[in-house]
Design an enzyme around this catalytic site. Structure first.
Site, PDB file in Angstrom:
ATOM      1  CG  ASP A 362      -2.424   0.638   0.971  1.00 38.04           C
ATOM      2  OD1 ASP A 362      -2.563   1.379  -0.158  1.00 38.04           O
ATOM      3  OD2 ASP A 362      -2.365   1.292   1.774  1.00 38.04           O
ATOM      4  NE  ARG A 366      -4.358   5.193   0.442  1.00 42.80           N
ATOM      5  CZ  ARG A 366      -3.391   5.365  -0.806  1.00 42.80           C
ATOM      6  NH1 ARG A 366      -3.540   6.565  -1.585  1.00 42.80           N
ATOM      7  NH2 ARG A 366      -3.121   3.976  -1.093  1.00 42.80           N
ATOM      8  CG  ASN A 367      -0.430   4.914   3.682  1.00 42.83           C
ATOM      9  OD1 ASN A 367      -1.168   5.431   4.462  1.00 42.83           O
ATOM     10  ND2 ASN A 367      -0.498   3.388   2.610  1.00 42.83           N
ATOM     11  CG  ASP A 380      -0.343   3.810   7.934  1.00 37.97           C
ATOM     12  OD1 ASP A 380      -0.209   2.581   8.129  1.00 37.97           O
ATOM     13  OD2 ASP A 380      -1.476   4.536   7.495  1.00 37.97           O
TER      14      ASP A 380
HETATM   15  P1  ADP Z   1      -3.781   4.499  10.574  1.00 45.50           P
HETATM   16  O1  ADP Z   1      -3.122   3.630  10.756  1.00 45.50           O
HETATM   17  O2  ADP Z   1      -5.216   4.361  11.345  1.00 45.50           O
HETATM   18  O3  ADP Z   1      -4.533   4.525   9.202  1.00 45.50           O
HETATM   19  P2  ADP Z   1      -2.673   7.066   9.846  1.00 45.50           P
HETATM   20  O4  ADP Z   1      -1.434   6.641   9.734  1.00 45.50           O
HETATM   21  O5  ADP Z   1      -3.040   6.487   8.380  1.00 45.50           O
HETATM   22  O6  ADP Z   1      -3.013   6.630  11.035  1.00 45.50           O
HETATM   23  O7  ADP Z   1      -2.609   8.680  10.436  1.00 45.50           O
HETATM   24  C1  ADP Z   1      -4.200   9.343  10.604  1.00 45.50           C
HETATM   25  C2  ADP Z   1      -3.326  10.748  10.155  1.00 45.50           C
HETATM   26  O8  ADP Z   1      -2.813  10.806  11.197  1.00 45.50           O
HETATM   27  C3  ADP Z   1      -2.317  11.136   9.353  1.00 45.50           C
HETATM   28  O9  ADP Z   1      -3.052  11.226   7.835  1.00 45.50           O
HETATM   29  C4  ADP Z   1      -1.780  12.128   9.959  1.00 45.50           C
HETATM   30  O10 ADP Z   1      -1.795  13.219   9.537  1.00 45.50           O
HETATM   31  C5  ADP Z   1      -1.968  11.769  11.610  1.00 45.50           C
HETATM   32  N1  ADP Z   1      -0.360  11.209  11.352  1.00 45.50           N
HETATM   33  C6  ADP Z   1      -0.284   9.626  11.739  1.00 45.50           C
HETATM   34  N2  ADP Z   1       0.826   9.710  12.327  1.00 45.50           N
HETATM   35  C7  ADP Z   1       1.992  10.361  12.629  1.00 45.50           C
HETATM   36  C8  ADP Z   1       2.856  10.982  12.899  1.00 45.50           C
HETATM   37  N3  ADP Z   1       3.703  10.119  13.362  1.00 45.50           N
HETATM   38  N4  ADP Z   1       3.296  12.470  12.864  1.00 45.50           N
HETATM   39  C9  ADP Z   1       2.087  12.968  12.815  1.00 45.50           C
HETATM   40  N5  ADP Z   1       0.895  13.282  11.752  1.00 45.50           N
HETATM   41  C10 ADP Z   1       0.625  12.011  12.350  1.00 45.50           C
END
Ligand code: ADP
Length: 508
Positions: A362, A366-367, A380
């Site tokens: 993936d 966005r990740n 992610d």
């Molecule tokens: P999940 O793995 O549950 O899908 P995400 O990693 O996509 O969650 O996180 C959702 C949102 O939170 C991201 O799009 C980002 O904007 C914010 N985010 C996630 N991790 C971080 C981080 N380490 N530092 C800053 N913002 C973060």
């Protein structure tokens, strides 16, 4: 915002929101953010009635955002118990408008609820309690004796491996040792078949079992600040974490709270934590550990100041304003050299993952996350997503696939390999050079599937030099074996960073 009505964030409506530690020991925080100009008046309801605030329950604004009308705050509750479980509604209003948000606060279960007694009339002919107890004790002793005899007999027969105790020990060995296991290729052992249920997220990826390696952080060391975003697992918060690294008493971290603690969600949580503990590289977001004493379960990551790469690219496109963020760093529209730096860092993270035979499945902007000084990391590793939901295509039931980033063989046969990651990397390059456009944005999901499987390619973005488009096309060879390998791609990008191609955008 010049004269505006009010918007609040305190988690989605009616969401179960277990809360965790705040400023002082025993203090819990319901975080909220409010935006409005003039600053709105705030009021809380508890289960629909006005919430009385005082020494033990109080609202506090924690931070005023720089150059903005957004404020972040906490409703602090000191030592809440089960009587504080219920719906908390924040009402905000100013002369121009009003807004309300409700969250369900769950602090602890009622310690006084007894197991339910059988209902209905009492049976007065039943034996007196003392007789019942004696019979129960006698039965228990008899059962123990019987079991002991059985175990002795079975041990003598040398058949212990078929029985609970021995199998558990076997599983423990597996759980303690860290190893790679390809679920697809070898005949399944009993432990492997138990893992069938985990396949959705981690199939074709090496499996890491290292429960004891996962670092545990105390809940009282995590001080919540405000929400950063929402992902598939649940909400992500900015927090301060104490005693995490020896050099610093406290540091900013990003905390992912698990939305629902169902058995399967807990299992996924545990798996992801074990996996993240193992993945350590300068271009993989740093994972500090988990906090599992109480609810919600949380994962603690390094805080990446500029959030996800897709949002970052979109806000640094042709319409980006030159903003000085106060640190003397100003990012206006991204330059070619900055785009190449971003791409090279992601390629470096991918070289590392490929060296572990880890298939991401993936990879997309966005990740990835952006930190200070334009540091980019892959951030992610879960597969299913609910925000950015339009980037995914539901294929029957609950499976969501990021089809716009997938090569034909993944779309047609669900085949995910190191080579399918290369294809996605090509799409990531395209995203970077279009400032975060959605691939095939002009097409519906079914049209995009048709285009990809028929062999149509994404067009060269206007700001993309031919040297970079060549790399993209190298990633999009129909035959997986013909695609370039990630090491080569990384070296080519590194060379381009050193001597960026001269490129003049032809304004059309
Ligand atoms: P999940 O793995 O549950 O899908 P995400 O990693 O996509 O969650 O996180 C959702 C949102 O939170 C991201 O799009 C980002 O904007 C914010 N985010 C996630 N991790 C971080 C981080 N380490 N530092 C800053 N913002 C973060």
């Amino acid at each position: 915002r010049a004269g505006s009505d009010v918007t609040i964030t305190v988690g989605a409506k009616n969401e179960t929101f277990a809360l965790f530690s705040a400023e002082k020991p025993h203090d819990w925080c319901i975080p909220f953010s409010v935006d409005g100009n003039p600053p709105p008046a705030l009021r809380w309801l508890f289960n629909g009635s006005a919430l009385v605030q005082g020494k033990y329950i109080r609202t506090k604004i924690v931070e005023y955002e720089h150059n903005s009308t957004v404020v972040h705050g906490c409703l602090y509750l000191n030592g809440p118990t089960h009587v504080n479980n219920g719906n908390y509604t924040l009402l905000a209003h100013n002369p121009l408008g009003a807004d309300a948000r409700t969250v369900l606060g769950r602090f602890m279960d009622n310690p006084f609820t007894k197991p339910r007694l059988p209902s209905g009339p009492v049976d007065r002919t039943a034996s007196p309690p003392s007789l019942q107890v004696s019979v129960a004790v006698a039965l228990a002793v008899f059962a123990c004796l019987f079991l002991s005899i059985m175990l002795i007999v079975l041990n003598k027969c040398g058949r212990h491996s078929k029985f609970g105790a021995a199998v558990l020990a076997q599983d423990d060995d597996i759980a303690m040792s860290l190893h790679f296991m390809n679920l697809g290729s070898s005949p399944q052992s009993s432990a492997e078949s138990k893992l069938e249920g985990l396949k959705t997220n981690f199939i074709e990826n090496p499996q890491y079992f290292c429960d004891s390696c996962v670092h545990h952080i105390k809940r009282r060391d995590i001080v919540l600040k405000w929400e950063l975003g929402e992902g598939a697992f649940g909400k992500v918060f900015l927090a301060e974490c104490y005693n995490l690294i020896p050099e610093q008493e406290k540091m900013l971290v990003a905390v992912k709270a698990l939305k629902e603690a169902t058995e399967s969600a807990r299992l996924d949580f545990q798996r992801e934590a074990e996996l993240l503990t193992v993945l350590q590289h300068e271009h993989i977001v740093r994972f500090y550990g988990v906090c599992t004493d109480g609810e919600p379960l949380v994962m603690v990551f390094e805080y990446m100041k500029h959030g996800d790469l897709n949002r970052f690219l979109r806000s640094h496109g042709p319409d980006a304003k030159i903003l000085d963020n106060g640190n003397g760093q100003s990012f206006g529209q991204l330059t070619l050299s900055q785009m190449l730096q971003i791409a090279t860092q992601i390629a470096s993270g991918m070289v590392y993952l490929a060296s572990l035979h880890f298939v991401h499945r993936d990879l997309a902007t966005r990740n990835c996350l952006v930190g200070r000084s334009l540091v980019v990391k892959i951030g992610d590793f879960g597969m299913s997503r609910d925000i950015y939901s339009t980037d995914y295509y539901r294929v029957g039931g609950r499976t969501m696939l990021p089809i716009r980033w997938m090569p034909p063989e993944s779309i047609l046969y669900r085949k995910f390999t190191a080579e399918s990651d290369i294809w996605s990397f090509g799409v990531v390059l395209w995203e970077i050079f279009t400032y975060g456009k959605q691939p095939w944005y002009q097409l519906s999901n079914t049209e995009a599937i048709e285009c990809i499987t028929q062999g149509r390619e994404l067009e060269r973005p206007r700001t993309c030099p031919s040297e970079v488009y060549d790399i993209m096309q190298g990633c999009w060879q129909r035959e997986p074996q013909q695609r370039q390998n990630i090491k080569e791609i990384h070296s080519r990008l590194q060379a381009l960073v050193k001597t960026p191609p001269v490129y003049l955008d032809v304004l059309g």
